[in-house]
Design an enzyme around this catalytic site. Sequence first.
Site, PDB file in Angstrom:
ATOM      1  N   HIS A 137       0.810  -1.209   0.000  1.00 56.47           N
ATOM      2  CA  HIS A 137       0.000   0.000   0.000  1.00 56.47           C
ATOM      3  C   HIS A 137       0.847   1.265   0.000  1.00 56.47           C
ATOM      4  O   HIS A 137       0.443   2.282  -0.575  1.00 56.47           O
ATOM      5  CB  HIS A 137      -0.970  -0.040   1.173  1.00 56.47           C
ATOM      6  CG  HIS A 137      -2.000  -1.105   1.021  1.00 56.47           C
ATOM      7  ND1 HIS A 137      -2.665  -1.681   2.089  1.00 56.47           N
ATOM      8  CD2 HIS A 137      -2.480  -1.733  -0.089  1.00 56.47           C
ATOM      9  CE1 HIS A 137      -3.510  -2.590   1.637  1.00 56.47           C
ATOM     10  NE2 HIS A 137      -3.405  -2.645   0.320  1.00 56.47           N
ATOM     11  N   HIS A 147      -7.238  -8.158  -8.235  1.00 55.44           N
ATOM     12  CA  HIS A 147      -7.602  -9.028  -7.116  1.00 55.44           C
ATOM     13  C   HIS A 147      -7.996  -8.125  -5.942  1.00 55.44           C
ATOM     14  O   HIS A 147      -7.264  -7.979  -4.971  1.00 55.44           O
ATOM     15  CB  HIS A 147      -6.445  -9.947  -6.727  1.00 55.44           C
ATOM     16  CG  HIS A 147      -6.042 -10.921  -7.795  1.00 55.44           C
ATOM     17  ND1 HIS A 147      -5.344 -10.549  -8.914  1.00 55.44           N
ATOM     18  CD2 HIS A 147      -6.242 -12.267  -7.900  1.00 55.44           C
ATOM     19  CE1 HIS A 147      -5.120 -11.611  -9.672  1.00 55.44           C
ATOM     20  NE2 HIS A 147      -5.663 -12.659  -9.084  1.00 55.44           N
ATOM     21  N   GLU A 165     -12.851  -9.075  -8.501  1.00 62.53           N
ATOM     22  CA  GLU A 165     -12.755 -10.058  -7.415  1.00 62.53           C
ATOM     23  C   GLU A 165     -13.471 -11.329  -7.838  1.00 62.53           C
ATOM     24  O   GLU A 165     -14.623 -11.288  -8.274  1.00 62.53           O
ATOM     25  CB  GLU A 165     -13.348  -9.506  -6.126  1.00 62.53           C
ATOM     26  CG  GLU A 165     -13.401 -10.497  -4.979  1.00 62.53           C
ATOM     27  CD  GLU A 165     -12.058 -11.174  -4.691  1.00 62.53           C
ATOM     28  OE1 GLU A 165     -12.055 -12.399  -4.461  1.00 62.53           O
ATOM     29  OE2 GLU A 165     -11.016 -10.462  -4.709  1.00 62.53           O
ATOM     30  N   GLY A 171      -9.656 -11.651 -12.506  1.00 65.66           N
ATOM     31  CA  GLY A 171      -8.919 -10.432 -12.804  1.00 65.66           C
ATOM     32  C   GLY A 171      -7.950 -10.582 -13.951  1.00 65.66           C
ATOM     33  O   GLY A 171      -7.696  -9.616 -14.689  1.00 65.66           O
ATOM     34  N   ASP A 230      -2.370  -8.555  -7.505  1.00 70.82           N
ATOM     35  CA  ASP A 230      -2.082  -8.979  -6.126  1.00 70.82           C
ATOM     36  C   ASP A 230      -2.742 -10.335  -5.882  1.00 70.82           C
ATOM     37  O   ASP A 230      -3.741 -10.429  -5.159  1.00 70.82           O
ATOM     38  CB  ASP A 230      -2.607  -7.909  -5.159  1.00 70.82           C
ATOM     39  CG  ASP A 230      -2.424  -8.303  -3.702  1.00 70.82           C
ATOM     40  OD1 ASP A 230      -1.552  -9.137  -3.413  1.00 70.82           O
ATOM     41  OD2 ASP A 230      -3.181  -7.781  -2.861  1.00 70.82           O
TER      42      ASP A 230
END
Length: 285
Positions: free
Chosen positions: A18, A41, A117, A143, A168
Amino acid sequence: MNYRHAFHAGNHADVLKHVVVLALCEALAAKPAPCFALDTHGGRGLYRLDGEAAQKTGEAQDGIARLQAQAPRDPAVQRYLAAVRACRAQHGAQAYPGSPWLLAHALRAQDRIVACELHPEEAQLLRSRFAGDPRVAVHAGDGYAALKALLPPRHGAQRYARGLVLIDPPYETQLAEFDAALAALREGLLRWPQGTFALWYPIKQGRALQPFRRAAAALPAKSALRLELLVRPDDSPLRMNGSGMLVLNAPWQFDAAMRPALDALRAALGDAGAAACVDWLRPPP
């Protein structure tokens, strides 16, 4: 698919990911033209650190909680801590933002975000989270498939020259996931060569990642930057000792901004033998 990010929200890997994502968003928002972000994701977008899943693992205590207690003064780390405070001001003291929330927080009214998702329950939570935000579209599905469907990005007559693709994956089967992620990056770069692509990956033993690093350097990008944070020595094959971010087509001077940030994360989150590195697998031309 059994992975639930709620068990790991706010851990040291989330912190690294992040911090990097917000720094990339700041670079994108520095120019006035609209930009596009794809999160392949997305999870549920928002988590509670006092929830059953997070309490069961306690991983956030060695991640966001530890970082908040030390509050390093590095600008990239401070930007991340400010975003977490903003999330908690809206959603409560135990809230923790997922990457879709952070993208929506950091990007602007003229920008567009797509979050994907695969898990139906998580996708429904993600969709409800952004029901009132016209910038954000949620796709309940794979994704990786979205890379083919959505790149190069456009929205009506709007075509996006700049933007970010964040990948991710859960790495439930690590070797297969690395192969799938590399294939997705190659596909995405061929479709949108000017985009910035960021891949998060776990680190157990660093030497086992050498084939991945060589493959990443060979991708059809202008540059390939690796950022890795080990919070303990990588001498145990049985645990995640750290994580990394591969950034393809990184913004100008992004490496210079990230080196002090990762040093600050290593000092704040690392145990004895912790390490951080920011280096070019392929330097920019």
